[in-house]
Scaffold this motif. Sequence first.
Motif, PDB file in Angstrom:
ATOM      1  N   ALA A  66       0.945  -1.384  -0.006  1.00 36.12           N
ATOM      2  CA  ALA A  66      -0.021   0.048  -0.021  1.00 36.12           C
ATOM      3  C   ALA A  66       0.697   1.375  -0.125  1.00 36.12           C
ATOM      4  O   ALA A  66       0.488   2.130  -0.608  1.00 36.12           O
ATOM      5  N   GLY A  67       2.007   1.397   0.878  1.00 38.00           N
ATOM      6  CA  GLY A  67       2.938   2.472   0.639  1.00 38.00           C
ATOM      7  C   GLY A  67       3.524   2.540  -0.479  1.00 38.00           C
ATOM      8  O   GLY A  67       3.710   3.552  -0.934  1.00 38.00           O
ATOM      9  N   HIS A  68       3.815   1.466  -1.223  1.00 38.14           N
ATOM     10  CA  HIS A  68       4.386   1.672  -2.545  1.00 38.14           C
ATOM     11  C   HIS A  68       3.403   2.441  -3.615  1.00 38.14           C
ATOM     12  O   HIS A  68       3.922   3.097  -4.454  1.00 38.14           O
ATOM     13  N   ARG A  69       2.304   2.216  -3.300  1.00 41.70           N
ATOM     14  CA  ARG A  69       1.153   2.686  -4.219  1.00 41.70           C
ATOM     15  C   ARG A  69       0.904   4.193  -3.610  1.00 41.70           C
ATOM     16  O   ARG A  69       0.158   4.959  -4.644  1.00 41.70           O
ATOM     17  N   GLY A  70       1.573   4.722  -2.657  1.00 41.32           N
ATOM     18  CA  GLY A  70       1.013   5.977  -2.013  1.00 41.32           C
ATOM     19  C   GLY A  70       0.041   5.966  -1.103  1.00 41.32           C
ATOM     20  O   GLY A  70      -0.505   6.879  -0.748  1.00 41.32           O
ATOM     21  N   ASN A  71      -0.682   4.898  -0.856  1.00 37.89           N
ATOM     22  CA  ASN A  71      -1.936   4.748   0.146  1.00 37.89           C
ATOM     23  C   ASN A  71      -1.466   4.650   1.523  1.00 37.89           C
ATOM     24  O   ASN A  71      -1.411   3.366   1.946  1.00 37.89           O
ATOM     25  N   TYR A  72      -0.984   5.845   2.042  1.00 34.96           N
ATOM     26  CA  TYR A  72      -0.358   5.790   3.237  1.00 34.96           C
ATOM     27  C   TYR A  72      -1.452   5.414   4.456  1.00 34.96           C
ATOM     28  O   TYR A  72      -0.979   5.125   5.439  1.00 34.96           O
ATOM     29  N   PHE A  73      -2.502   5.978   4.179  1.00 39.30           N
ATOM     30  CA  PHE A  73      -3.461   5.611   5.185  1.00 39.30           C
ATOM     31  C   PHE A  73      -3.883   4.142   5.444  1.00 39.30           C
ATOM     32  O   PHE A  73      -3.957   3.469   6.479  1.00 39.30           O
ATOM     33  N   LEU A  74      -3.758   3.611   4.209  1.00 37.49           N
ATOM     34  CA  LEU A  74      -4.222   2.092   4.380  1.00 37.49           C
ATOM     35  C   LEU A  74      -2.857   1.366   4.672  1.00 37.49           C
ATOM     36  O   LEU A  74      -2.849   0.391   5.607  1.00 37.49           O
ATOM     37  N   SER A  75      -1.745   1.774   4.297  1.00 40.78           N
ATOM     38  CA  SER A  75      -0.537   1.389   4.874  1.00 40.78           C
ATOM     39  C   SER A  75      -0.382   1.514   6.180  1.00 40.78           C
ATOM     40  O   SER A  75      -0.015   0.509   6.819  1.00 40.78           O
ATOM     41  N   SER A  76      -0.674   2.693   6.829  1.00 42.79           N
ATOM     42  CA  SER A  76      -0.714   2.766   8.144  1.00 42.79           C
ATOM     43  C   SER A  76      -1.737   1.779   8.868  1.00 42.79           C
ATOM     44  O   SER A  76      -1.381   1.346  10.086  1.00 42.79           O
ATOM     45  N   LYS A  80      -8.161  15.204  -3.468  1.00 42.16           N
ATOM     46  CA  LYS A  80      -7.449  13.772  -3.855  1.00 42.16           C
ATOM     47  C   LYS A  80      -7.491  12.966  -2.433  1.00 42.16           C
ATOM     48  O   LYS A  80      -7.624  11.914  -2.302  1.00 42.16           O
ATOM     49  N   ALA A  81      -7.182  13.738  -1.194  1.00 44.30           N
ATOM     50  CA  ALA A  81      -6.739  13.089  -0.024  1.00 44.30           C
ATOM     51  C   ALA A  81      -8.134  12.516   0.605  1.00 44.30           C
ATOM     52  O   ALA A  81      -8.224  11.305   0.849  1.00 44.30           O
ATOM     53  N   GLU A  82      -9.369  13.279   0.217  1.00 40.38           N
ATOM     54  CA  GLU A  82     -10.540  12.801   0.521  1.00 40.38           C
ATOM     55  C   GLU A  82     -10.893  11.580  -0.153  1.00 40.38           C
ATOM     56  O   GLU A  82     -11.461  10.619   0.434  1.00 40.38           O
ATOM     57  N   LEU A  83     -10.532  11.536  -1.633  1.00 43.29           N
ATOM     58  CA  LEU A  83     -11.008  10.363  -2.417  1.00 43.29           C
ATOM     59  C   LEU A  83     -10.048   9.424  -2.271  1.00 43.29           C
ATOM     60  O   LEU A  83     -10.718   8.213  -1.919  1.00 43.29           O
ATOM     61  N   GLN A  84      -8.945   9.590  -1.625  1.00 43.90           N
ATOM     62  CA  GLN A  84      -8.044   8.236  -1.245  1.00 43.90           C
ATOM     63  C   GLN A  84      -8.387   7.843  -0.401  1.00 43.90           C
ATOM     64  O   GLN A  84      -8.447   6.453  -0.144  1.00 43.90           O
ATOM     65  N   ALA A  85      -8.917   8.646   0.853  1.00 39.82           N
ATOM     66  CA  ALA A  85      -9.421   8.358   2.073  1.00 39.82           C
ATOM     67  C   ALA A  85     -10.580   7.334   1.989  1.00 39.82           C
ATOM     68  O   ALA A  85     -10.581   6.241   2.669  1.00 39.82           O
ATOM     69  N   LYS A  86     -11.739   7.793   1.105  1.00 42.80           N
ATOM     70  CA  LYS A  86     -12.662   6.762   0.726  1.00 42.80           C
ATOM     71  C   LYS A  86     -12.551   5.570  -0.008  1.00 42.80           C
ATOM     72  O   LYS A  86     -12.803   4.699   0.503  1.00 42.80           O
ATOM     73  N   GLU A  87     -11.478   5.739  -0.990  1.00 43.25           N
ATOM     74  CA  GLU A  87     -10.877   4.408  -1.609  1.00 43.25           C
ATOM     75  C   GLU A  87     -10.412   3.477  -0.548  1.00 43.25           C
ATOM     76  O   GLU A  87     -10.697   2.269  -0.621  1.00 43.25           O
ATOM     77  N   GLU A  88      -9.603   4.088   0.258  1.00 46.96           N
ATOM     78  CA  GLU A  88      -8.991   3.016   1.153  1.00 46.96           C
ATOM     79  C   GLU A  88      -9.632   2.482   2.280  1.00 46.96           C
ATOM     80  O   GLU A  88      -9.651   1.527   2.724  1.00 46.96           O
TER      81      GLU A  88
END
Length: 637
Positions: A119-129, A355-363
């Motif tokens: 997940a971190g490699h994709r930049g999905n740091y919330f999911l990675s966390s 993007k952060a909100e969208l990414q957060a929703k996706e994660e």
Amino acid sequence: MKNYLTIALFSLFAILSSCTETQEEPSTQQLINEIDEVVPQASKQDDQTLFWKNMLNKDRYASNTVAKSIINFRIGLSFYPSNLDSSDVYMTKALILVENVEGFAKVKAQVYNGLAVNAGHRGNYFLSSFYSNKAVSIVDASPSGIPVRRKVRVYLYAAQNHHHIGLKESSYELAKKAAVYIDSLSEDDRLKVMIYIELSSTSIFQKINNDSIFYYLEKIAQYSTSAEYDAIYYANKALFFEQNEQFDSAIVYRQKSIELLQNELKDKYNTPPNMYTSYCALLQNRIHIEKMVETDSIMSKLSEIEKEFPTYLDVSHYLMFEEIMMNYYYKTKNLEKYHEATKKFQKLTEEKQQKAELQAKEEMHTMYQLEENKRAIKNLNQSVEITESELQKTKYFLAITILVILIILAILAILYYRQKSRKLQQEYEKVILEQKLLRTQMEPHFIFNTLSTLQSLIRFQEPKKAIDYLNRFSRLLRSNLELSRQEMISLEDEIETMDNYLSLQQARFEDYFTYQIQVPHELEIDALFIPPMLIQPFVENSILHGFDGEKEWNIEIKITELTATKQLQIEIIDNGVGIHTNPKKKHKSLSGEIAKERLEILSKKYKIPTDYQIFSEQGKGTTVCLKLPIIDGFQQN
């Protein structure tokens, strides 16, 4: 019978073994140790993936949940970083398999950390966390069951994730947890320098005391083993001076870091974004010391990176640049450009927020789907466990049923065997009785004829002949009485008895016939056995019914061993008138029927064919041929 019982017991053992085969399987820990020791001899990613997939199909591992989880994780690891989607699929399988299994913290922490890295490699740091925090909680709960390096990696990666999402304080605390084990790592272990890099970065933002920061920075320099770590060392040292507004020193270390990035690290996948960040920091430092003349070349470099590596940069990089440009235009009194930069900054800020909100929703959706999948798999596993339990019960029931059937069959086989043995014993006893009865039928017949002869001698007043005849008869009778109690007598005794008998008959008929008994020299007559008084009735028939006194008669007894058929052949040959040529003699002999019955009894007992044949030709004589089993002393006993 023994064969049937052996087959039954073997079948039962096989069934019970199949029902309890799980008890013979290796323990889960043994399988884990085996897998940990495996090092694929393949260098290409596809070959490594194939190696682990083949291992997953082996029966030894396919039946063990934890072993399957580890191998699925290894397959996922083989796809990293070239195919993150496939890597996620197999690592998620690994997580679902092991998550609800009690214990095995080492395996669970490894799988969660692997998913965090993807997940971190994709930049999905919330999911990675999210995954990193799961791994950290497992390590905190079971520190003794997890190897040191694995614990350090978990804490370190979680610290990096928290750093990315802006949780600098918790990032620093996680880095300190990793630092607890730093003395347990070898001197050249790269994890050491990574711990000090994270400690230095977070402590600078946390504004920890300068002594600690300088200690961490010096440790990076001490344990650095590559240009990459040297570049980070220079960047962190520049960051320290920037935080302390020592911009001249910061510029020196930024330039050293950029030099390494441009030359020795130009082919690294993360060099473009790092170069962009470093040039932005260098530009900011120049603006702070108001050396505006040198800013144009830095802006030119940033423009080149934007054009050459657009996919390596994200909105945060452009936002950082526009913020610096706002400061630049403000200091150069260019209000028009300042307002343009401000608008761009605001637009990029909104974009970043969206993007952060969208990414957060996706994660969040990804995490929700993962939880749903795990629940579905859990329910499926429960259904499988119930099915396996029912199947196990069915197997035990089947085993018990087959056991009962085998016991019943064994009992029936034993009863049948005993009944058959009893029947054979009865038949054998019947045969013995028949033989004894036949002998009792034959012996009075012989005695009657002998006594008639003796009576004739006495009546014709021939006392010497009568005494001599009586002596011979007494010897024959004594021999006969001794042998009559035996079922079988030696061929030697039978020949001696026949010799006595023929000599008596020869004396009775005043030597008007001769006789010979032919036995091969090599035949061991003392070791072969036949029924007593078997030959005598046929000799008696030859004397009484074959001779009419018109010429000299002869009787020959010929004994031969038939090796091929394991038979003894006895021939009684006379040169008499033949059968059915003397109408004057009406005497009916039972000797033929009696002999035939005795031979049939022998055949049943010794399982060897017997034969009884009569060859007769008018005026030329008769030959009686008997074939009976060769019975030696071992068979007789």
